[in-house]
Motif scaffolding. Structure first.
Motif, PDB file in Angstrom:
ATOM      1  N   ASP B  40     -12.172   2.229   0.767  1.00 12.35           N
ATOM      2  CA  ASP B  40     -11.862   3.422   1.531  1.00 12.35           C
ATOM      3  C   ASP B  40     -10.600   3.211   2.358  1.00 12.35           C
ATOM      4  O   ASP B  40      -9.702   4.061   2.375  1.00 12.35           O
ATOM      5  CB  ASP B  40     -13.051   3.734   2.441  1.00 12.35           C
ATOM      6  CG  ASP B  40     -12.951   5.104   3.061  1.00 12.35           C
ATOM      7  OD1 ASP B  40     -13.382   6.061   2.409  1.00 12.35           O
ATOM      8  OD2 ASP B  40     -12.424   5.207   4.187  1.00 12.35           O
ATOM      9  N   PHE B  41     -10.526   2.082   2.999  1.00 17.47           N
ATOM     10  CA  PHE B  41      -9.332   1.754   3.777  1.00 17.47           C
ATOM     11  C   PHE B  41      -8.080   1.839   2.919  1.00 17.47           C
ATOM     12  O   PHE B  41      -7.067   2.388   3.324  1.00 17.47           O
ATOM     13  CB  PHE B  41      -9.449   0.342   4.325  1.00 17.47           C
ATOM     14  CG  PHE B  41     -10.162   0.249   5.617  1.00 17.47           C
ATOM     15  CD1 PHE B  41      -9.495  -0.115   6.764  1.00 17.47           C
ATOM     16  CD2 PHE B  41     -11.519   0.519   5.689  1.00 17.47           C
ATOM     17  CE1 PHE B  41     -10.159  -0.196   7.968  1.00 17.47           C
ATOM     18  CE2 PHE B  41     -12.182   0.449   6.893  1.00 17.47           C
ATOM     19  CZ  PHE B  41     -11.505   0.087   8.035  1.00 17.47           C
ATOM     20  N   ALA B  42      -8.185   1.247   1.754  1.00 20.26           N
ATOM     21  CA  ALA B  42      -7.013   1.193   0.890  1.00 20.26           C
ATOM     22  C   ALA B  42      -6.598   2.602   0.468  1.00 20.26           C
ATOM     23  O   ALA B  42      -5.415   2.968   0.538  1.00 20.26           O
ATOM     24  CB  ALA B  42      -7.305   0.335  -0.340  1.00 20.26           C
ATOM     25  N   LEU B  43      -7.576   3.398   0.066  1.00 20.43           N
ATOM     26  CA  LEU B  43      -7.256   4.766  -0.356  1.00 20.43           C
ATOM     27  C   LEU B  43      -6.600   5.538   0.779  1.00 20.43           C
ATOM     28  O   LEU B  43      -5.606   6.237   0.594  1.00 20.43           O
ATOM     29  CB  LEU B  43      -8.531   5.493  -0.816  1.00 20.43           C
ATOM     30  CG  LEU B  43      -9.172   4.967  -2.105  1.00 20.43           C
ATOM     31  CD1 LEU B  43     -10.462   5.711  -2.415  1.00 20.43           C
ATOM     32  CD2 LEU B  43      -8.208   5.084  -3.279  1.00 20.43           C
ATOM     33  N   ARG B  44      -7.172   5.394   1.943  1.00 27.16           N
ATOM     34  CA  ARG B  44      -6.637   6.071   3.107  1.00 27.16           C
ATOM     35  C   ARG B  44      -5.191   5.646   3.376  1.00 27.16           C
ATOM     36  O   ARG B  44      -4.317   6.481   3.664  1.00 27.16           O
ATOM     37  CB  ARG B  44      -7.510   5.738   4.319  1.00 27.16           C
ATOM     38  CG  ARG B  44      -7.823   6.880   5.227  1.00 27.16           C
ATOM     39  CD  ARG B  44      -8.914   6.455   6.213  1.00 27.16           C
ATOM     40  NE  ARG B  44     -10.236   6.646   5.660  1.00 27.16           N
ATOM     41  CZ  ARG B  44     -10.839   7.845   5.617  1.00 27.16           C
ATOM     42  NH1 ARG B  44     -10.256   8.913   6.095  1.00 27.16           N
ATOM     43  NH2 ARG B  44     -12.045   7.959   5.100  1.00 27.16           N
ATOM     44  N   SER B  45      -4.958   4.352   3.263  1.00 28.12           N
ATOM     45  CA  SER B  45      -3.601   3.856   3.531  1.00 28.12           C
ATOM     46  C   SER B  45      -2.614   4.352   2.482  1.00 28.12           C
ATOM     47  O   SER B  45      -1.474   4.686   2.799  1.00 28.12           O
ATOM     48  CB  SER B  45      -3.600   2.321   3.564  1.00 28.12           C
ATOM     49  OG  SER B  45      -4.410   1.856   4.621  1.00 28.12           O
ATOM     50  N   ILE B  46      -3.056   4.387   1.241  1.00 28.54           N
ATOM     51  CA  ILE B  46      -2.171   4.895   0.190  1.00 28.54           C
ATOM     52  C   ILE B  46      -1.826   6.355   0.479  1.00 28.54           C
ATOM     53  O   ILE B  46      -0.663   6.759   0.438  1.00 28.54           O
ATOM     54  CB  ILE B  46      -2.850   4.766  -1.188  1.00 28.54           C
ATOM     55  CG1 ILE B  46      -2.985   3.298  -1.574  1.00 28.54           C
ATOM     56  CG2 ILE B  46      -2.038   5.514  -2.249  1.00 28.54           C
ATOM     57  CD1 ILE B  46      -3.842   3.065  -2.809  1.00 28.54           C
ATOM     58  N   LEU B  47      -2.850   7.105   0.817  1.00 29.82           N
ATOM     59  CA  LEU B  47      -2.640   8.517   1.125  1.00 29.82           C
ATOM     60  C   LEU B  47      -1.659   8.668   2.289  1.00 29.82           C
ATOM     61  O   LEU B  47      -0.829   9.579   2.312  1.00 29.82           O
ATOM     62  CB  LEU B  47      -3.982   9.163   1.486  1.00 29.82           C
ATOM     63  CG  LEU B  47      -4.044  10.693   1.460  1.00 29.82           C
ATOM     64  CD1 LEU B  47      -3.732  11.210   0.069  1.00 29.82           C
ATOM     65  CD2 LEU B  47      -5.419  11.167   1.882  1.00 29.82           C
ATOM     66  N   ALA B  48      -1.751   7.735   3.229  1.00 26.90           N
ATOM     67  CA  ALA B  48      -0.887   7.814   4.404  1.00 26.90           C
ATOM     68  C   ALA B  48       0.507   7.279   4.124  1.00 26.90           C
ATOM     69  O   ALA B  48       1.353   7.252   5.023  1.00 26.90           O
ATOM     70  CB  ALA B  48      -1.522   7.053   5.562  1.00 26.90           C
ATOM     71  N   GLY B  49       0.756   6.841   2.900  1.00 27.74           N
ATOM     72  CA  GLY B  49       2.128   6.475   2.567  1.00 27.74           C
ATOM     73  C   GLY B  49       2.358   5.009   2.244  1.00 27.74           C
ATOM     74  O   GLY B  49       3.448   4.636   1.817  1.00 27.74           O
ATOM     75  N   ALA B  50       1.349   4.172   2.458  1.00 28.10           N
ATOM     76  CA  ALA B  50       1.516   2.758   2.123  1.00 28.10           C
ATOM     77  C   ALA B  50       1.239   2.592   0.632  1.00 28.10           C
ATOM     78  O   ALA B  50       0.145   2.237   0.228  1.00 28.10           O
ATOM     79  CB  ALA B  50       0.575   1.897   2.949  1.00 28.10           C
ATOM     80  N   ASP B  51       2.237   2.863  -0.178  1.00 30.06           N
ATOM     81  CA  ASP B  51       1.984   3.028  -1.602  1.00 30.06           C
ATOM     82  C   ASP B  51       2.529   1.894  -2.467  1.00 30.06           C
ATOM     83  O   ASP B  51       2.697   2.052  -3.664  1.00 30.06           O
ATOM     84  CB  ASP B  51       2.525   4.379  -2.086  1.00 30.06           C
ATOM     85  CG  ASP B  51       4.009   4.532  -1.786  1.00 30.06           C
ATOM     86  OD1 ASP B  51       4.601   3.588  -1.221  1.00 30.06           O
ATOM     87  OD2 ASP B  51       4.564   5.591  -2.126  1.00 30.06           O
TER      88      ASP B  51
END
Lengths: 157, 157
Positions: B40-51
């Motif tokens: 979940d953390f990872a998905l959230r971070s990706i969504l927030a731009g850490a891609d």
DNA sequence: TCGATACGTCAACCAGGTTGTCGTAACATG
DNA sequence: CATGTTACGACAACCTGGTTGACGTATCGA
């Protein structure tokens, strides 16, 4: 309701982590190195009478093999003494050394100090309210803190 | 003060575990299997731009290698899509699939429902008080939930 | 007395991380 | 430009803290 459920969960985890990390650091400062919560649990259980491998395994909710490793560490560090059982040749009886008992006392003291520091910052009632709310929800101290696999499918095998 | 500091710590952990375990089970029921918080953390971070790998590693506080493994799982399960970066030949850009976004939405919903269930049992103010107290203490959601080694000496390398 | 059961241990394995190394791409700078 | 420096992503190897399965041995109970 302003705060999301996920935030609440993370705050709870963060609160525990704050206490655990600070407690760990403080214990290390006082000469009790490399201590993890499971060690405290084990010592407490031994003190409470779970003084054999199998019994500890049941009590802590981990495998016998994990108990052997954990108690091996505690013995090597001088917290636990091991002796043969006169009456049952298979068993090895665990007991706390003075150092083990001192660790338990110090740990208790350290965490009480941390709690008091919280109380100074936000008020004792607030701190108590947190504990009361969780206790009212029937939350029980997890005897069974399987560090690996928190969220990994099955929680209690 | 009636409750020991150690008990308080364990109640906090127990509260998190109760939410996490129930949430995990509920998510599994809804078809999102094998999901751990780090996902979940990872998905959230990706969504927030850490891609990218390196950026995610910094964001999540874990090694790049761990990110590769984690994102590998998320890609295999269809939560994350990977494509090459046109402008930087080294990079691989991560993005959420529809399923990934659905997981985040469902997760949020599930945890809100769990929070509401708590509120029904002990009152919304009590639940809010817990969050407020922890927030007032400056507890921040640990981005960095290193499952292994909670108490293992160094907390933040 | 002898089968069932429980204890403690070992070896092997597993999951989820870390570290170290490497090839390659981008960038900065002389 | 040419080139040294830095950053990215991937691989292999390893570490830790647990589990599982097999085994020898001791105890208990019918």
């Amino acid at each position: 309701m302003t705060r999301s459920g996920a935030d609440l969960a993370l705050l709870l985890l963060g609160g525990f982590r704050a206490l655990a990390d600070a407690g760990s650091a403080e214990l290390a400062d006082r000469g009790y190195d490399k201590i993890r919560p499971i060690h405290d649990f084990a010592l407490r259980s031994i003190l409470a009478g779970a003084d054999t491998t199998a019994e500890l395994a049941r009590e802590l909710g981990i495998s016998k093999q994990a108990v052997i490793k954990t108690v091996g560490f505690l013995e090597a560090e001088g917290y636990v003494a091991v002796e043969a059982d006169e009456r049952d040749g298979r068993r090895r009886l665990y007991s706390l050394t003075d150092r083990g008992q001192a660790l338990l006392r110090t740990g208790e003291q350290v965490f009480n100090e941390l709690r008091d520091r919280w109380a100074q910052r936000i008020g004792a009632e607030q701190v108590e309210a947190v504990g009361d709310a969780l206790a009212d929800l029937g939350i029980r101290a997890p005897t069974h803190l399987d560090a690996a696999g928190w969220f990994s499918g099955s929680s209690s095998p």
